[in-house]
Design a protein around this motif. Sequence first.
Motif, short mmCIF file in Angstrom:
data_model
loop_
_atom_site.label_atom_id
_atom_site.label_comp_id
_atom_site.label_asym_id
_atom_site.label_seq_id
_atom_site.Cartn_x
_atom_site.Cartn_y
_atom_site.Cartn_z
N TRP A 1 0.81 -1.04 -0.12
CA TRP A 1 0.13 0.12 -0.32
C TRP A 1 0.53 1.34 0.06
N ASP A 2 0.37 1.96 -0.97
CA ASP A 2 1.11 3.69 -1.11
C ASP A 2 0.24 4.60 -0.03
N LEU A 3 0.93 4.89 0.46
CA LEU A 3 0.24 5.86 2.00
C LEU A 3 1.16 7.19 1.70
N CYS A 4 0.24 8.35 1.47
CA CYS A 4 0.35 9.45 1.16
C CYS A 4 0.79 10.49 2.38
N ILE A 5 0.89 11.20 2.68
CA ILE A 5 1.85 11.62 4.01
C ILE A 5 1.71 13.03 3.74
N PRO A 6 1.34 14.42 4.31
CA PRO A 6 2.31 16.03 4.48
C PRO A 6 3.59 15.64 4.48
N ASP A 7 4.75 16.49 3.81
CA ASP A 7 5.90 16.47 3.40
C ASP A 7 6.26 17.08 4.99
N HIS A 8 5.52 17.85 5.89
CA HIS A 8 6.09 18.08 6.99
C HIS A 8 6.06 16.88 8.53
N PHE B 1 2.27 14.54 -5.27
CA PHE B 1 1.17 15.91 -5.96
C PHE B 1 -0.45 15.31 -5.51
N VAL B 2 -0.79 14.72 -4.33
CA VAL B 2 -1.42 14.86 -3.81
C VAL B 2 -1.56 15.49 -2.25
N TYR C 1 -8.98 7.40 0.11
CA TYR C 1 -8.27 7.21 -0.98
C TYR C 1 -8.20 9.32 -1.56
N ALA C 2 -6.69 8.91 -2.59
CA ALA C 2 -6.91 10.39 -3.37
C ALA C 2 -8.09 10.40 -4.12
N SER C 3 -8.61 11.22 -4.32
CA SER C 3 -9.42 11.90 -5.16
C SER C 3 -9.40 11.72 -6.66
N PHE D 1 -5.79 12.27 -7.84
CA PHE D 1 -5.67 10.96 -8.30
C PHE D 1 -4.20 11.33 -10.08
N ALA D 2 -5.91 11.56 -10.75
CA ALA D 2 -5.50 11.98 -12.33
C ALA D 2 -4.06 12.88 -12.84
N ARG D 3 -4.75 13.91 -11.87
CA ARG D 3 -3.72 15.33 -11.70
C ARG D 3 -2.16 14.63 -11.22
N SER D 4 -1.92 13.36 -10.90
CA SER D 4 -1.43 13.17 -10.60
C SER D 4 -0.31 12.86 -10.49
N LEU D 5 -1.21 11.31 -11.58
CA LEU D 5 -0.33 10.24 -12.30
C LEU D 5 0.12 11.23 -13.71
N LEU D 6 -0.40 12.39 -13.93
CA LEU D 6 0.25 13.07 -15.33
C LEU D 6 0.92 14.01 -14.84
#
Length: 261
Positions: A63-70, A126-127, A144-146, A150-155
């Motif tokens: 599983w890839d879990l996106c977390i804010p950088d800070h 970019f999420v 999940y990424a919306s 998510f489409a913008r992220s993949l692009l």
Amino acid sequence: MADTVDFDKLPGLRDYSGEQTSRQGVDEISDVVNQLAAADIPSCVIGVKALRYFGAGRVTDEWDLCIPDHKLEAARHLLLSADDGAKYEVAKPPPPIPSSRRHAFPCFRLKGYNFWFILVPSSDCFVDPSLADHVERSRNGVPYASLVQFARSLLLQQLIADIADLIDGMDLDIDWGVQNIGFETLQEESVKFNELRNQRVAADGDGHGMRSPQVMEQLWSERASKEAKDRRIEPMKQGRYFTRWRRIKSPEDPRTKDRPV
């Protein structure tokens, strides 16, 4: 005599000696998400598991879990230092591949189970899970990424196969992209995104994941046209599927199906 291979030292090789998770790890990732949320650390699922949520027939145990950088360091510390004994342990990162920096991020395993997850900084994908319009929840409550973000992220990441799988999973088209993605703004954002990403790739020292400028709208239209979608349908699926992943007799949104996502 040939040298003996020490498989434990091979990068990214998974040890499947643990127990299997229930419901393909949905309960386990929910536990991770809830533990982070209790510490005011927002998160959302991206990567292959998100593609599955959006209907793509992809398979992974990670599983890839996106977390804010800070919040990344706080998340890592929290997961490894629970008061009642840490449930998770540091795991080997996945092997490097040219299209990804996943191998550079913190990777964890649920002790005793075949369940792995990677903490991905939001600036790399970019999420931003702290923004309401960047996140949507599955029927099981997993964030999940919306779809749009998510489409913008993949692009931006130029993940060509993933873009095609998202399009086929959700049966998206060129017009959907024009109406939702905002190509002009995304093109501007891609300049800074690629500069930052390439700096980080250079710092990694392995050259994996370098990006050159691309036209975002072209990346989308070349994969979202009806002709491109039809070409991706396997011969044995012709007449039974209207995209690579969507069956004619099951046209409903994959997010509404009763399945473990």
